[in-house]
Design a protein around this motif. Structure first.
Motif, mmCIF file in Angstrom:
data_model
loop_
_atom_site.group_PDB
_atom_site.id
_atom_site.type_symbol
_atom_site.label_atom_id
_atom_site.label_comp_id
_atom_site.label_asym_id
_atom_site.label_seq_id
_atom_site.Cartn_x
_atom_site.Cartn_y
_atom_site.Cartn_z
ATOM 1 N N ASP A 164 -31.031 -3.811 -9.710
ATOM 2 C CA ASP A 164 -31.321 -3.725 -8.273
ATOM 3 C C ASP A 164 -32.664 -4.383 -8.015
ATOM 4 O OD1 ASP A 164 -28.985 -2.256 -7.789
ATOM 5 O OD2 ASP A 164 -30.001 -0.374 -8.324
ATOM 6 N N ARG A 165 -32.651 -5.424 -7.255
ATOM 7 C CA ARG A 165 -33.903 -6.117 -6.984
ATOM 8 C C ARG A 165 -33.926 -6.650 -5.562
ATOM 9 N NH1 ARG A 165 -31.395 -9.527 -11.062
ATOM 10 N NH2 ARG A 165 -30.731 -11.546 -10.223
ATOM 11 N N ALA A 166 -35.155 -6.880 -5.091
ATOM 12 C CA ALA A 166 -35.352 -7.407 -3.741
ATOM 13 C C ALA A 166 -34.899 -8.857 -3.690
ATOM 14 C CB ALA A 166 -36.822 -7.284 -3.353
ATOM 15 N N ASP A 167 -34.739 -9.358 -2.464
ATOM 16 C CA ASP A 167 -34.286 -10.747 -2.293
ATOM 17 C C ASP A 167 -35.440 -11.694 -2.001
ATOM 18 O OD1 ASP A 167 -34.957 -9.869 0.212
ATOM 19 O OD2 ASP A 167 -33.027 -10.334 1.158
ATOM 20 N N LEU A 168 -36.646 -11.307 -2.434
ATOM 21 C CA LEU A 168 -37.822 -12.150 -2.185
ATOM 22 C C LEU A 168 -37.768 -13.436 -2.996
ATOM 23 C CD1 LEU A 168 -40.550 -12.388 -0.738
ATOM 24 C CD2 LEU A 168 -41.587 -11.171 -2.674
ATOM 25 N N TYR A 169 -37.243 -13.359 -4.216
ATOM 26 C CA TYR A 169 -37.171 -14.518 -5.105
ATOM 27 C C TYR A 169 -35.762 -14.661 -5.674
ATOM 28 C CZ TYR A 169 -42.270 -14.039 -5.074
ATOM 29 O OH TYR A 169 -43.588 -13.924 -4.685
ATOM 30 N N THR A 170 -35.378 -15.901 -5.955
ATOM 31 C CA THR A 170 -34.105 -16.149 -6.625
ATOM 32 C C THR A 170 -34.239 -15.805 -8.109
ATOM 33 O OG1 THR A 170 -34.606 -18.441 -7.234
ATOM 34 C CG2 THR A 170 -33.677 -18.065 -5.029
ATOM 35 N N THR A 171 -33.114 -15.772 -8.811
ATOM 36 C CA THR A 171 -33.148 -15.486 -10.243
ATOM 37 C C THR A 171 -33.956 -16.530 -10.999
ATOM 38 O OG1 THR A 171 -30.991 -14.370 -10.189
ATOM 39 C CG2 THR A 171 -31.740 -15.217 -12.321
ATOM 40 N N ASP A 172 -33.751 -17.812 -10.676
ATOM 41 C CA ASP A 172 -34.505 -18.871 -11.357
ATOM 42 C C ASP A 172 -35.998 -18.757 -11.082
ATOM 43 O OD1 ASP A 172 -32.368 -20.011 -12.643
ATOM 44 O OD2 ASP A 172 -31.989 -21.520 -11.104
ATOM 45 N N GLU A 173 -36.355 -18.415 -9.849
ATOM 46 C CA GLU A 173 -37.769 -18.247 -9.520
ATOM 47 C C GLU A 173 -38.368 -17.077 -10.304
ATOM 48 O OE1 GLU A 173 -38.042 -19.911 -4.924
ATOM 49 O OE2 GLU A 173 -37.392 -17.838 -5.299
ATOM 50 N N LEU A 174 -37.626 -15.993 -10.419
ATOM 51 C CA LEU A 174 -38.125 -14.849 -11.168
ATOM 52 C C LEU A 174 -38.303 -15.184 -12.645
ATOM 53 C CD1 LEU A 174 -36.039 -11.977 -9.543
ATOM 54 C CD2 LEU A 174 -38.529 -12.249 -9.435
ATOM 55 N N LEU A 175 -37.357 -15.935 -13.203
ATOM 56 C CA LEU A 175 -37.476 -16.315 -14.610
ATOM 57 C C LEU A 175 -38.678 -17.226 -14.837
ATOM 58 C CD1 LEU A 175 -33.732 -16.900 -15.588
ATOM 59 C CD2 LEU A 175 -35.169 -14.891 -16.008
ATOM 60 N N ALA A 176 -38.920 -18.127 -13.891
ATOM 61 C CA ALA A 176 -40.103 -18.994 -13.997
ATOM 62 C C ALA A 176 -41.381 -18.168 -13.908
ATOM 63 C CB ALA A 176 -40.076 -20.054 -12.903
ATOM 64 N N LEU A 177 -41.398 -17.191 -13.013
ATOM 65 C CA LEU A 177 -42.556 -16.315 -12.894
ATOM 66 C C LEU A 177 -42.732 -15.497 -14.176
ATOM 67 C CD1 LEU A 177 -42.110 -15.079 -9.207
ATOM 68 C CD2 LEU A 177 -43.979 -16.507 -10.090
ATOM 69 N N GLY A 178 -41.616 -15.069 -14.764
ATOM 70 C CA GLY A 178 -41.695 -14.336 -16.019
ATOM 71 C C GLY A 178 -42.213 -15.199 -17.148
ATOM 72 N N TYR A 179 -41.807 -16.456 -17.161
ATOM 73 C CA TYR A 179 -42.276 -17.369 -18.197
ATOM 74 C C TYR A 179 -43.784 -17.561 -18.094
ATOM 75 C CZ TYR A 179 -42.047 -21.185 -21.554
ATOM 76 O OH TYR A 179 -42.206 -21.954 -22.676
ATOM 77 N N ASN A 180 -44.284 -17.591 -16.881
ATOM 78 C CA ASN A 180 -45.706 -17.828 -16.659
ATOM 79 C C ASN A 180 -46.547 -16.561 -16.731
ATOM 80 O OD1 ASN A 180 -47.863 -18.019 -14.027
ATOM 81 N ND2 ASN A 180 -48.069 -19.547 -15.634
ATOM 82 N N ALA A 181 -46.057 -15.491 -16.143
ATOM 83 C CA ALA A 181 -46.872 -14.283 -15.998
ATOM 84 C C ALA A 181 -46.431 -13.137 -16.886
ATOM 85 C CB ALA A 181 -46.864 -13.833 -14.535
ATOM 86 N N GLY A 182 -45.323 -13.285 -17.622
ATOM 87 C CA GLY A 182 -44.856 -12.223 -18.504
ATOM 88 C C GLY A 182 -43.729 -11.416 -17.901
ATOM 89 N N GLY A 183 -42.945 -10.808 -18.783
ATOM 90 C CA GLY A 183 -41.785 -10.059 -18.341
ATOM 91 C C GLY A 183 -42.109 -8.855 -17.481
ATOM 92 N N GLY A 184 -43.215 -8.167 -17.783
ATOM 93 C CA GLY A 184 -43.597 -7.006 -16.989
ATOM 94 C C GLY A 184 -43.878 -7.365 -15.547
ATOM 95 N N ASN A 185 -44.649 -8.411 -15.336
ATOM 96 C CA ASN A 185 -44.933 -8.859 -13.971
ATOM 97 C C ASN A 185 -43.669 -9.365 -13.284
ATOM 98 O OD1 ASN A 185 -47.746 -8.347 -13.802
ATOM 99 N ND2 ASN A 185 -48.159 -10.155 -15.046
ATOM 100 N N MET A 186 -42.788 -10.003 -14.046
ATOM 101 C CA MET A 186 -41.539 -10.496 -13.472
ATOM 102 C C MET A 186 -40.738 -9.343 -12.871
ATOM 103 S SD MET A 186 -38.278 -12.154 -15.488
ATOM 104 C CE MET A 186 -37.966 -10.535 -16.264
ATOM 105 N N ARG A 187 -40.674 -8.230 -13.556
ATOM 106 C CA ARG A 187 -39.934 -7.078 -13.053
ATOM 107 C C ARG A 187 -40.582 -6.509 -11.794
ATOM 108 N NH1 ARG A 187 -36.376 -4.569 -16.518
ATOM 109 N NH2 ARG A 187 -36.946 -2.510 -15.728
ATOM 110 N N ILE A 188 -41.901 -6.552 -11.738
ATOM 111 C CA ILE A 188 -42.603 -6.099 -10.528
ATOM 112 C C ILE A 188 -42.265 -7.013 -9.357
ATOM 113 C CG2 ILE A 188 -44.874 -5.824 -9.476
ATOM 114 C CD1 ILE A 188 -45.937 -4.987 -12.222
ATOM 115 N N PHE A 189 -42.270 -8.329 -9.605
ATOM 116 C CA PHE A 189 -41.914 -9.277 -8.545
ATOM 117 C C PHE A 189 -40.456 -9.081 -8.121
ATOM 118 C CE2 PHE A 189 -45.084 -12.229 -10.867
ATOM 119 C CZ PHE A 189 -46.156 -11.623 -10.227
ATOM 120 N N ALA A 190 -39.604 -8.752 -9.078
ATOM 121 C CA ALA A 190 -38.184 -8.570 -8.779
ATOM 122 C C ALA A 190 -37.966 -7.381 -7.843
ATOM 123 C CB ALA A 190 -37.400 -8.369 -10.069
ATOM 124 N N ARG A 191 -38.855 -6.426 -7.891
ATOM 125 C CA ARG A 191 -38.718 -5.245 -7.032
ATOM 126 C C ARG A 191 -39.340 -5.447 -5.658
ATOM 127 N NH1 ARG A 191 -39.898 -2.674 -12.185
ATOM 128 N NH2 ARG A 191 -38.006 -1.636 -12.955
#
Length: 219
Positions: A164-191
């Motif tokens: 369950d995640r917000a629609d602020l970012y697409t899946t590809d955008e979230l993965l790119a953010l995770g690649y740059n900022a780490g998986g923990g931050n990616m999950r925060i952005f996903a929410r």
């Protein structure tokens, strides 16, 4: 170091020339020895070979590795355009292997290879994978290994996305953010948390490289 060696050879050359001159100065009684005339080859030079071509990092463009991007993205089940765009994002620094290793001597948390991967991420990603026996230290010399590791790292990040995640970012955008900022931050952005300035800058560059990445994959 190279300059010192060059001047050493110059000095040796001058010394040898001086010794030859001193030994041949016998008052003109010795007849000069005629040196043989070298034979000039008229053979047409061969075409440049792989051994004489420039190293891949002298003219680096992620598009040169389009085949590897397609191959490893398919194996890892991720979007090849995303992987290519990340390679463009990470192409901001020289990828000369010597430079990377010298930089690692002064950087407390260095990243290696054309995908700029840190050692903990590489070591975690390679577990149970076909490249499990490879080492992070190989990445500067092996672009294909770097692409393979990046692809599977993105695969692992995708598995960590919350259902369950917000629609602020697409899946590809979230993965790119995770690649740059780490998986923990990616999950925060996903929410629904908005990315900070640094992460947003990375995402902006990804958007700027998106169309170029699609073109590169067609090569």
């Amino acid at each position: 170091m190279q300059v010192a060696k060059r001047w050493t050879w110059v000095a040796v050359g001058v010394f040898v020339a001086g010794v030859w001159a001193a030994c041949s100065d016998d008052g003109g009684t010795t007849k000069p020895v005629t040196a043989p005339v070298p034979t000039v080859s008229k053979t047409v030079p061969a075409e440049p070979t792989a051994t004489t071509s420039k190293p891949w990092y002298d003219d680096y463009d992620p598009a040169h590795f389009a085949a590897d991007v397609r191959r490893y993205a398919r194996q890892a089940g991720i979007n090849p355009q995303l992987l290519m765009a990340i390679l463009y994002n990470e192409s901001y620094k020289p990828h000369d292997p010597t430079f990377e290793r010298q930089w690692a001597e002064v950087d407390s948390d260095p990243a290696f290879g054309i995908a700029n991967m840190h050692k903990p991420a590489f070591d975690e990603t390679k577990r149970g994978r076909p490249f499990a026996k490879r080492k992070w230290e190989e990445l500067p010399d092996n672009p294909a290994l770097a692409i393979q590791a990046a692809a599977w790292h993105l695969h692992d990040l995708a598995r960590r996305l919350p259902a369950d995640r917000a629609d602020l970012y697409t899946t590809d955008e979230l993965l790119a953010l995770g690649y740059n900022a780490g998986g923990g931050n990616m999950r925060i952005f996903a929410r629904g948390r908005k990315a900070g300035a640094q992460a947003q800058s990375y995402l902006d560059r990804l958007h700027g490289n998106w169309a170029k990445s699609a073109e590169a994959l067609e090569s």
